[in-house]
Enzyme design. Structure first.
Site, PDB file in Angstrom:
ATOM      1  CB  CYS A   1      51.802  -1.436  -6.855  1.00 44.97           C
ATOM      2  SG  CYS A   1      53.028  -0.143  -7.163  1.00 44.97           S
TER       3      CYS A   1
ATOM      4  CB  CYS B   1      50.479   1.765  -9.008  1.00 43.15           C
ATOM      5  SG  CYS B   1      51.468   1.211 -10.417  1.00 43.15           S
TER       6      CYS B   1
END
Length: 225
Positions: free
Chosen positions: A84, A81
């Site tokens: 992230c 992600c």
């Protein structure tokens, strides 16, 4: 039947549907439907089984990470992600100051999919371990499903990460929300517990550093003498 009556009825239904959609959108952008995080006790974190990501993995209790010097630990929602990866880069920017304080930086992931962890490593300057039972994401696991994509805060976070040059993929499970912990050595306890409330709700690096400065290194028996 009067055609104007039918038209008025259809207009009323349409207006009602638009109104209901507007209310739903408004509520989706509040915290009303968000699951409330349950704070983790130190004893809960200490007993979590983690596994190294080497060819011959070793399983150990999580308390080893902070037992002597404390630790900053990121529970990664999904390594692929881009949100992230952005948070990982922010935490990694603190590493020189954490090193000065003698506080290590770690991350845990809930799964190991293809090369996702290896591809995440350039963004994160610390060791990464596997939390197969997803305990760092508890005690009560929280999920954000498709409601996340109608939240204005999430779209703002998307734009912020895109503008920062971060990119990612869709590999792996990404609905279970993550977080960041700062844990003191021994029984000093949890000094900071940030629980992601929506996609891209990253921790404030200043808060992490402030908590890390409160860590009191363990004094050995020989030093006491």
């Amino acid at each position: 039947m009067d055609p104007s009556f039918f038209t008025m009825g259809m207009w009323s239904i349409g207006a009602g549907a638009i109104g209901a959609a507007a209310v739903a959108l408004l509520l989706a952008n509040t915290d009303v439907f968000l699951s409330k995080p349950q704070e983790a006790a130190l004893e809960y974190l200490e007993d979590i089984d983690l596994k190294t990501l080497e060819k011959e993995p070793r399983t150990f209790k999580a308390k080893e990470l902070w037992e002597k010097n404390g630790a900053v630990i990121m529970a990664v929602r999904r390594p692929g992600c881009f949100l992230c990866r952005e948070e990982a880069a922010d935490l990694s920017s603190l590493k020189p100051r954490l090193d000065e304080l003698g506080v290590p930086l770690y991350a845990v992931v809930k799964e190991q999919v293809r090369t996702e962890v290896r591809d995440f490593q350039p963004y994160f300057k610390g060791e990464i371990f596997l939390d197969k039972q997803k305990k760092f994401y508890g005690p009560q696991r929280r999920k954000m499903m498709f409601m996340g994509f109608v939240r204005l805060g999430v779209w703002y976070n998307f734009f912020r990460a895109w503008s920062g040059g971060f990119s990612g993929n869709l590999e792996g499970e990404g609905f279970i929300l993550g977080g960041v912990f700062v844990v003191g050595p021994g029984k000093q306890g949890i000094l900071l517990e940030h629980r992601e409330k929506e996609f891209g709700d990253k921790v404030n690096p200043d808060s992490v550093l402030e908590a890390a400065r409160r860590i009191k290194p363990q004094t050995s028996v020989s030093e006491k003498k």
